[in-house]
Design a protein around this motif. Structure first.
Motif, short mmCIF file in Angstrom:
data_model
loop_
_atom_site.label_atom_id
_atom_site.label_comp_id
_atom_site.label_asym_id
_atom_site.label_seq_id
_atom_site.Cartn_x
_atom_site.Cartn_y
_atom_site.Cartn_z
N THR A 1 -79.70 12.06 97.81
CA THR A 1 -80.08 13.17 98.67
C THR A 1 -79.11 13.25 99.85
O THR A 1 -78.84 12.25 100.52
CB THR A 1 -81.52 12.99 99.19
OG1 THR A 1 -82.42 13.09 98.09
CG2 THR A 1 -81.87 14.07 100.21
N TRP A 2 -78.59 14.47 100.11
CA TRP A 2 -77.66 14.64 101.22
C TRP A 2 -78.46 14.77 102.52
O TRP A 2 -79.11 15.76 102.77
CB TRP A 2 -76.78 15.86 101.00
CG TRP A 2 -75.73 16.04 102.06
CD1 TRP A 2 -75.29 15.10 102.94
CD2 TRP A 2 -74.98 17.22 102.33
NE1 TRP A 2 -74.32 15.62 103.77
CE2 TRP A 2 -74.11 16.92 103.41
CE3 TRP A 2 -74.96 18.49 101.79
CZ2 TRP A 2 -73.24 17.86 103.94
CZ3 TRP A 2 -74.09 19.43 102.31
CH2 TRP A 2 -73.23 19.10 103.37
N GLY A 3 -78.37 13.74 103.35
CA GLY A 3 -79.11 13.63 104.60
C GLY A 3 -79.67 12.23 104.69
O GLY A 3 -80.70 11.92 104.09
N LEU A 4 -78.97 11.35 105.41
CA LEU A 4 -79.30 9.93 105.38
C LEU A 4 -80.64 9.62 106.04
O LEU A 4 -80.92 10.09 107.15
CB LEU A 4 -78.18 9.12 106.05
CG LEU A 4 -78.31 7.60 105.96
CD1 LEU A 4 -76.95 6.97 105.66
CD2 LEU A 4 -78.89 7.03 107.24
N VAL A 5 -81.46 8.83 105.34
CA VAL A 5 -82.75 8.38 105.85
C VAL A 5 -82.69 6.86 105.99
O VAL A 5 -82.65 6.14 105.00
CB VAL A 5 -83.90 8.77 104.90
CG1 VAL A 5 -85.24 8.28 105.46
CG2 VAL A 5 -83.93 10.28 104.68
N PHE B 1 -81.23 3.34 101.47
CA PHE B 1 -82.44 3.41 100.65
C PHE B 1 -83.67 3.38 101.56
O PHE B 1 -83.76 2.58 102.48
CB PHE B 1 -82.50 2.22 99.69
CG PHE B 1 -81.41 2.20 98.66
CD1 PHE B 1 -81.46 3.00 97.54
CD2 PHE B 1 -80.30 1.37 98.83
CE1 PHE B 1 -80.45 2.98 96.59
CE2 PHE B 1 -79.28 1.35 97.90
CZ PHE B 1 -79.35 2.15 96.78
N TRP B 2 -84.59 4.30 101.27
CA TRP B 2 -85.86 4.35 102.00
C TRP B 2 -87.00 4.25 101.00
O TRP B 2 -86.99 4.94 99.97
CB TRP B 2 -85.96 5.66 102.78
CG TRP B 2 -87.26 5.85 103.50
CD1 TRP B 2 -87.62 5.34 104.71
CD2 TRP B 2 -88.40 6.62 103.05
NE1 TRP B 2 -88.88 5.75 105.05
CE2 TRP B 2 -89.38 6.52 104.05
CE3 TRP B 2 -88.64 7.38 101.90
CZ2 TRP B 2 -90.61 7.16 103.91
CZ3 TRP B 2 -89.87 8.00 101.76
CH2 TRP B 2 -90.85 7.90 102.76
N LYS B 3 -87.97 3.40 101.29
CA LYS B 3 -89.11 3.21 100.38
C LYS B 3 -90.34 3.91 100.93
O LYS B 3 -90.72 3.70 102.09
CB LYS B 3 -89.40 1.72 100.19
CG LYS B 3 -90.48 1.45 99.15
CD LYS B 3 -90.69 -0.05 98.99
CE LYS B 3 -91.76 -0.32 97.92
NZ LYS B 3 -92.00 -1.78 97.74
N ASP B 4 -90.96 4.73 100.09
CA ASP B 4 -92.19 5.42 100.46
C ASP B 4 -93.32 4.39 100.47
O ASP B 4 -93.66 3.82 99.42
CB ASP B 4 -92.49 6.53 99.45
CG ASP B 4 -93.69 7.37 99.84
OD1 ASP B 4 -94.46 6.95 100.71
OD2 ASP B 4 -93.86 8.45 99.24
N LEU C 1 -86.10 6.60 97.96
CA LEU C 1 -85.21 7.73 98.24
C LEU C 1 -83.84 7.18 98.61
O LEU C 1 -83.70 6.46 99.60
CB LEU C 1 -85.76 8.58 99.39
CG LEU C 1 -84.86 9.74 99.84
CD1 LEU C 1 -84.80 10.82 98.76
CD2 LEU C 1 -85.35 10.33 101.15
N ALA C 2 -82.86 7.49 97.79
CA ALA C 2 -81.47 7.11 98.09
C ALA C 2 -80.80 8.32 98.73
O ALA C 2 -80.84 9.42 98.17
CB ALA C 2 -80.74 6.69 96.81
#
Length: 283
Positions: free
Chosen positions: A86-90, A171-174, A186-187
């Motif tokens: 996904t373009w937009g770093l989390v 990487f963000w984990k829900d 979410l990468a």
């Protein structure tokens, strides 16, 4: 900034151009878009906007179930992969993924200092393949409803060398997700920007950091973690590689797509446009 770009090469071409060992563009990925992505992620897209899933080259050890070239055994060595992010770093510590809408760019000058980008800058660097990017120039002479008229430009390499933006990924984990579902993760990726070079600074004061093929390996290698070496790559500049041309205003809508977006705008449609090469006012 870089808020729109085009990437039309086939996956097969990207695998060859970037010497990719593992194609993971068919893996399940999480999307933050409200509607299905159009064109579909992983296909030619001539008007890529933040929040879309985009093709990214990165190096990291593959998971055991992935293997490389038919081998079921995963190595601890980093492997060059083509993935959809996904373009937009989390950042991993974010409470929710909405922060990514504000972090689609990372300034090269502060990547190694800002908490949101520092860890990725040291060990999670990527390349974002592109044909070129769009930028909007503010007219110094023509206004519309009291504001400078904005003219879109398409900027691309003037040679046949593949173009790749420097990127950072996370990487963000829900916390509410199912651990067994890969979409729980979410990468995401941010494109690194730097000061615009002479000529392009007549369009905008920032541009993407575009690395040369001989530097791709060092940039991607997560084992390269020396701050001075990374800072030197972030400071890379080589003026004169790019050409910029004014294009039609249809690119302003993210719902409009297709190669026609890159066609040069007729001179009669230009009003108060500054020629990036000469500095002359057109129209």
């Amino acid at each position: 900034m870089c808020g729109r770009y085009a990437s039309s090469a086939s996956n097969a071409d990207l695998l060859e151009e970037f010497d990719v060992a593992l194609d993971r563009t068919d893996a399940p990925v999480r999307s933050i878009l409200a509607a299905p992505q159009d064109p579909p992620a992983g296909t030619a897209d001539h008007n890529i906007a933040p929040s879309k899933n985009v093709r990214v080259v990165l190096e990291r050890p593959p998971r055991p179930e992935e293997g490389v070239d038919g081998d079921d055994e995963a190595s601890e060595e980093p492997v060059r992969q083509l993935r959809l992010l996904t373009w937009g770093l989390v950042p991993s510590w974010s409470k929710d993924p909405s922060v990514g809408s504000r972090m689609f760019n990372a300034r090269a000058e502060t990547v190694l200092e800002k908490p949101a980008f520092r860890a990725a800058g040291l060990r999670r660097r990527a390349l974002v393949p592109a044909d070129g990017w769009y930028e909007w120039q503010r007219s110094p002479t023509v206004t519309v409803r009291g504001k400078p008229r904005r003219q879109p430009f398409f900027i691309h390499r003037g040679d046949d060398v593949p173009l790749a933006f420097a990127g950072l990924y996370e990487f963000w984990k829900d916390p509410a997700g199912d651990p067994a579902d890969p979409r729980t993760w979410l990468a995401s990726v941010s494109i690194v920007t730097t000061a615009a070079e002479p000529g392009l600074d007549r369009v905008h004061d920032r541009q993407p950091l575009v690395l040369e093929p001989e530097d791709w390996g060092r940039w991607l290698d997560p084992r390269v973690d020396d701050r001075d070496e990374i800072a030197a790559m972030l400071a890379f500049a080589r003026p004169g590689r790019f050409e910029a041309r004014p294009v039609g205003r249809a690119v302003g809508s993210s719902r409009v797509n297709g190669p026609d977006l890159r066609i040069p705008a007729p001179v009669e449609e230009l009003e108060g446009v500054v020629d990036p090469t000469t500095g002359e006012i057109i129209g």
